[in-house]
Motif scaffolding. Sequence first.
Motif, short mmCIF file in Angstrom:
data_model
loop_
_atom_site.label_atom_id
_atom_site.label_comp_id
_atom_site.label_asym_id
_atom_site.label_seq_id
_atom_site.Cartn_x
_atom_site.Cartn_y
_atom_site.Cartn_z
N LYS A 190 0.81 -1.21 0.00
CA LYS A 190 0.00 0.00 0.00
C LYS A 190 0.85 1.27 0.00
N LEU A 191 1.92 1.30 0.77
CA LEU A 191 2.71 2.51 0.94
C LEU A 191 4.11 2.38 0.36
N ALA A 192 4.66 3.52 -0.07
CA ALA A 192 6.07 3.66 -0.46
C ALA A 192 6.51 2.59 -1.47
N LYS A 193 5.80 2.51 -2.57
CA LYS A 193 6.07 1.43 -3.53
C LYS A 193 7.31 1.67 -4.39
N GLN A 194 7.85 2.89 -4.40
CA GLN A 194 9.06 3.12 -5.18
C GLN A 194 10.32 2.72 -4.40
N ALA A 195 10.19 2.52 -3.11
CA ALA A 195 11.31 1.99 -2.33
C ALA A 195 11.56 0.56 -2.79
N HIS A 196 12.75 0.05 -2.56
CA HIS A 196 13.08 -1.31 -2.98
C HIS A 196 12.41 -2.36 -2.09
N GLY A 197 11.94 -1.92 -0.96
CA GLY A 197 11.16 -2.78 -0.07
C GLY A 197 10.51 -1.90 0.97
N SER A 198 9.24 -2.12 1.28
CA SER A 198 8.57 -1.33 2.31
C SER A 198 7.56 -2.19 3.03
N VAL A 199 7.40 -1.90 4.32
CA VAL A 199 6.47 -2.69 5.13
C VAL A 199 5.93 -1.81 6.25
N VAL A 200 4.69 -2.06 6.61
CA VAL A 200 4.09 -1.42 7.78
C VAL A 200 3.93 -2.49 8.85
N VAL A 201 4.51 -2.23 10.01
CA VAL A 201 4.40 -3.15 11.14
C VAL A 201 3.48 -2.51 12.17
N GLN A 202 2.45 -3.24 12.57
CA GLN A 202 1.46 -2.67 13.48
C GLN A 202 1.19 -3.60 14.65
N SER A 203 1.12 -3.00 15.84
CA SER A 203 0.70 -3.71 17.05
C SER A 203 -0.17 -2.75 17.85
N GLY A 204 -1.42 -3.11 18.07
CA GLY A 204 -2.35 -2.16 18.67
C GLY A 204 -2.50 -0.97 17.75
N LYS A 205 -2.34 0.23 18.29
CA LYS A 205 -2.41 1.44 17.48
C LYS A 205 -1.02 1.92 17.05
N CYS A 206 0.01 1.17 17.42
CA CYS A 206 1.37 1.54 17.06
C CYS A 206 1.67 1.07 15.63
N MET A 207 2.15 1.99 14.78
CA MET A 207 2.46 1.64 13.40
C MET A 207 3.83 2.19 13.02
N LEU A 208 4.67 1.31 12.50
CA LEU A 208 5.99 1.67 11.99
C LEU A 208 6.00 1.46 10.48
N LEU A 209 6.53 2.45 9.76
CA LEU A 209 6.76 2.30 8.32
C LEU A 209 8.26 2.16 8.12
N CYS A 210 8.67 1.06 7.48
CA CYS A 210 10.09 0.86 7.18
C CYS A 210 10.28 0.75 5.67
N THR A 211 11.22 1.52 5.16
CA THR A 211 11.57 1.45 3.73
C THR A 211 13.06 1.17 3.61
N VAL A 212 13.43 0.43 2.57
CA VAL A 212 14.84 0.14 2.32
C VAL A 212 15.15 0.42 0.85
N VAL A 213 16.32 1.03 0.64
CA VAL A 213 16.79 1.33 -0.71
C VAL A 213 18.29 1.08 -0.74
N SER A 214 18.77 0.47 -1.82
CA SER A 214 20.20 0.25 -1.99
C SER A 214 20.57 0.54 -3.44
N ASN A 215 21.58 1.36 -3.63
CA ASN A 215 21.99 1.71 -4.98
C ASN A 215 22.48 0.48 -5.74
N TYR A 216 22.27 0.49 -7.04
CA TYR A 216 22.69 -0.66 -7.86
C TYR A 216 24.16 -0.57 -8.24
N LYS A 217 24.76 0.59 -8.02
CA LYS A 217 26.18 0.74 -8.33
C LYS A 217 26.99 0.65 -7.04
N GLN A 218 28.06 -0.12 -7.08
CA GLN A 218 28.92 -0.26 -5.92
C GLN A 218 29.65 1.06 -5.64
N SER A 219 29.75 1.40 -4.36
CA SER A 219 30.51 2.59 -3.96
C SER A 219 32.00 2.29 -4.00
#
Length: 733
Positions: A24-53
């Motif tokens: 549902k959320l943050a679909k342009q990130a390479h991975g996203s998830v909403v973690v919910q317990s009770g009314k507590c909600m965390l949004l986590c997104t992860v992105v990693s460049n395809y080119k090595q630094s």
Amino acid sequence: MIPQVYKEVIDLGDGRQITLETGKLAKQAHGSVVVQSGKCMLLCTVVSNYKQSDVDFLPLTVDYREKFAASGRYPGGFFKREARPSDGEVLTMRLVDRVLRPLFPKDYHAETQVMIQLMSHDEDVMPDAMAGLAASAAIQLSDFPFECAISEVRVGRVNGEFIINPTRAQLDESDIDMVIGASADSVMMVEGEMDEISEEEMVEAIKFAHEAIKIQCAAQIKLAEAFGKKEVREYDPEREDEELAKKIHDMAYDKVYAVAKAGSSKKERGSAFAEIKEEIVATFSEEELEDFGDLVSKYYAKAEKAAVRDLTLNEGLRLDGRKTTDIRPIWCEVDYLPSTHGSSIFTRGETQALATVTLGTSREANQIDMPSYEGEETFYLHYNFPPFSTGEARPIRGTSRREIGHGNLAQRALKGMIPDDCPYTVRVVSEVLESNGSSSMATVCSGTMALMDAGVQLKKPVSGIAMGLISDADSGKYAVLSDILGDEDHLGDMDFKVTGTADGITACQMDIKVKGLSYEILVNALKQAADGRLHILGKLTETIANPNADVKAHAPKMVTKTIPGEYIGALIGPGGKVIQELQKETGTTIVINEDPVTEEGNVEILGTNQEGIDAVLAKIDSITFKPAVGSVYEVKVVKMLDFGAVVEYMEAPGNEVLLHVSELAWERTENVSDVVNMGDVFDVKYFGIDSRTRKEKVSRKALLPRPPRPEGDKPRGDRPKGDRKPRPGKKEN
């Protein structure tokens, strides 16, 4: 159109659930998830460049932020916007980073960001316990090269029963507060504080947490499969040359082994290793070094690590010549700084920490203002790690995450030993002056002694030790290292720090690098750590066995007093006039806090001069003085009036009452000065509020002998009606 949403539910076993949701959320990130317990909600997104630094490490950033809107609040300060992360947020970032980082391939160097945001807060859910789960779940939904799913949980124990992810209220009653990070088959990270528990109890808590983590890892995998598991991305791996690696190993191993076995100092050893490396580099031409010079450095480091590990496993010896259980020489000193409220030096080998203690009022408490928690700390510890402590010159750019984390560990180690009735706000600052080994554990030791030197009545002294583990899965050999060196910190399979009293563990921090570490080895390592802790504790108590009976002469003394709420305004005065003048006259600091439940005033008086403190107490007694009906008090005449005298209670200066002319003496008094004069001191009896005048009534004559009646004079009640004389101006019938 709302996209398809994928969910997985994790049952915590006591009616509570954690939901993982994606799509549902943050679909342009390479991975996203909403973690919910009770009314507590965390949004986590992860992105990693395809080119090595162009670096030789993983540039991983873990960022955890709590949004004030999550709890319906505004950010504090002039600019109403979230800015730099709080210490609490930084500590959560470190907890997540320490578990994630080892699971990326060693040759993966792409810029990677893990961003976790608290979007909705629940008073009964502590969000930091779910941050590791959120990060791993988002990575499982990405195409990152990542070894396996992990999770983190907090474990508490209330009335002997373990609880996964306890509420803050439950945590207040718990004797354990630990966060454990693990994969389905291996525990990787442990951090927390305890109420003097045993090593076996600590291991039981870890086992309990690991069982819950296994369920959470399975849920992540199931969610990724339902969403559609992505193919792991391809990346340019580091160049390898097995022939070159063997050549350098053969050239370096024996020489490194010999230097390691010599038991030299850090400086001598470093110079010897540098010479070996230079000799190896010199065997290659400039063209070869330009082509694969980076591999030469890499393979030399591997050969050096292998030689040092083998020395310990084969001969039980270490880089500085110690055996595995030996503790480096220790010397300590207290009262080193003449102007501080408490100070100490702790030196162990080439590690040194100078600790100071400052005592203050509740006004100096450390205020915590986070969306997930508001409160204050009346004991806190700050840790500073300047570059000169390791012989380096580098820029100083504010307090580092490492300094925040190490200071927090030392604070957790000591705070349980601060007595509940300690009237002060206590700040400890550790200045690391030398570092070759654990400076955070040196901070615990120096902090203990500085607190006792300051006269803080610690329940028990606390010591700490840093341990290491070297193991070989093929041979089954392992060695637990007590009091590890800086050079040993990175070459082992487990680094752990343990603090405690003579009776049990108060805090720990572990990073376990080997897969499937047996609980038997873990218990043995903790037992060896206990022996080391007790040895160090003995050195501390040789220097200062018990807290000083009182604070230093130049340190502030603290007295607390409770007054009824109705007198708070009188003590403060109009516009703060009374309290400000009182502080100026007595050289004290006065703080008044109103109890929200009882509405009483808790008055803190801080001063270096006992006479000043006594004067404040006398003033408070005067303001709150309330005479008892029927009691006798000594008073002094402070003002003469036509109709009486104003008298001041001697035991409550400034507390005045009118002594009416009719209460001066039994005889009729024409002039007040006929009976009393300014400055006269005598006793009066207190009668309370007069029902006729509605004012306080005191009497002098009530304490004097009543004169006899004139002969023939009858009491009014005994006179015949006809004997009564008419009132002046009234005619007789």
